[in-house]
Design an enzyme around this catalytic site. Sequence first.
Site, short mmCIF file in Angstrom:
data_model
loop_
_atom_site.label_atom_id
_atom_site.label_comp_id
_atom_site.label_asym_id
_atom_site.label_seq_id
_atom_site.Cartn_x
_atom_site.Cartn_y
_atom_site.Cartn_z
N GLU A 199 62.10 26.05 89.16
CA GLU A 199 61.90 25.09 89.02
C GLU A 199 62.14 23.70 89.09
O GLU A 199 61.24 23.15 89.43
CB GLU A 199 62.72 25.67 87.28
CG GLU A 199 62.60 23.65 86.09
CD GLU A 199 63.49 24.74 85.07
OE1 GLU A 199 64.83 25.04 85.73
OE2 GLU A 199 63.33 24.01 83.93
N ASP A 277 59.75 28.43 76.29
CA ASP A 277 61.12 27.26 76.97
C ASP A 277 62.00 27.24 76.30
O ASP A 277 62.89 27.97 75.36
CB ASP A 277 61.17 26.23 77.98
CG ASP A 277 62.12 26.20 79.83
OD1 ASP A 277 62.78 27.87 79.34
OD2 ASP A 277 62.21 25.45 80.59
N1 ADE Z 1 68.65 26.61 79.32
C1 ADE Z 1 67.83 26.57 79.13
N2 ADE Z 1 66.86 26.09 78.89
C2 ADE Z 1 66.61 25.75 80.74
C3 ADE Z 1 65.88 25.60 81.68
N3 ADE Z 1 64.20 25.37 82.04
N4 ADE Z 1 65.97 25.43 82.70
C4 ADE Z 1 67.58 26.28 83.26
N5 ADE Z 1 68.09 26.38 82.51
C5 ADE Z 1 67.86 26.32 81.17
ZN ZN Z 2 64.50 28.40 80.72
#
Ligand code: ADE
Ligand code: ZN
Length: 332
Positions: A199, A277
């Site tokens: 990410e 998400d």
């Molecule tokens: N917890 C909640 N959303 C998240 C994300 N996008 N990346 C990592 N941890 C998370």
């Molecule tokens: Zn997440």
Amino acid sequence: MSLSSIINNIPKAELHLHIEGSLTPELMWRLAEKHSVSLPYASVEEIEAAYNFEDLQSFLDIYYAGAGVLKDEDDFFALMWEYLTRCHQENIVHTEIMFDPQTHTERGIGFDVFMPGFLKAMKKAEGEYGISSFLIMSFLRHLPESSAFETLALAEPYYGDIKAVGLDSSELGHPPSKFERVFKKAKALGFKIVAHAGEEGPASYIWEAIELLDVDRIDHGVRCQEDERLMDYLQEKQIPLTVCPLSNLKLCVIDDMKQHNIITLLERGLLVTVNSDDPTYFGGFLNENFEALANALDINEGVIKALAINSFKASFLSEERKSLFVDKIAQM
Ligand code: ADE
Ligand code: ZN
């Protein structure tokens, strides 16, 4: 039919949703009043206005603080019920929901409080809406390995209610290798495995999640594009990526939705899916994520269908249930 009608009407599964990230500002406000919790906001509008993030950590700070209003079983029921009601409105027929136990156990709120609340709402949604749902217990990677082991032990009375174990929170500096041993144990206990990787973190974290954690899916994974060999591997093994477009935009992983690589990855044959998400923090639930992609990228009905089919293929449903939905979409 317009693309928006197709997005709304097509059956979908959601595979990357943090239940704490579906807390609406209205519910946050109501629960803060109920429990006399003081919030650093003067109104619901002020809560909404605070949701401008520069990176993952600036979001996580606000997200963990927001979860502080969740105190009793009814609160966790209300949170889950509101999300599942939204699923019903959006034609999400199956959802795999992450929860962060440590966000609650660290505040003295145990599995015996949040699990009954979650499970009651999930059962009600199955009965009233026909929505099936699974739980994914996620470990917070900024905490030590020992805390993840403790959490796995605390969850034991609920093993039968949990489908998978995941890894989330601050990615940079907390590679999957930090949790190799606890995931080995979770796998041996029979849980499916997922992990956030690629990410904000580099492509090497995706390799670690595959090689050391033996993941069934990668959450996000959009930085796989920096490694040709990795993209080939993900394509060949059909390891799913649960991609979250509005999240990537809000957390500045990309500057503009036009830059999003999900369609490039789809066209290369990777098993990508669309997800929300933390929808109330990132400005959109699942259908709004599809809409945002449709507005920014060259997308037609076939692409929407392919993404919806992928959502079932990448799920932890039985092969029989997967085929049922895949066939239904293919015939639309
Ligand atoms: N917890 C909640 N959303 C998240 C994300 N996008 N990346 C990592 N941890 C998370
Ligand atoms: Zn997440």
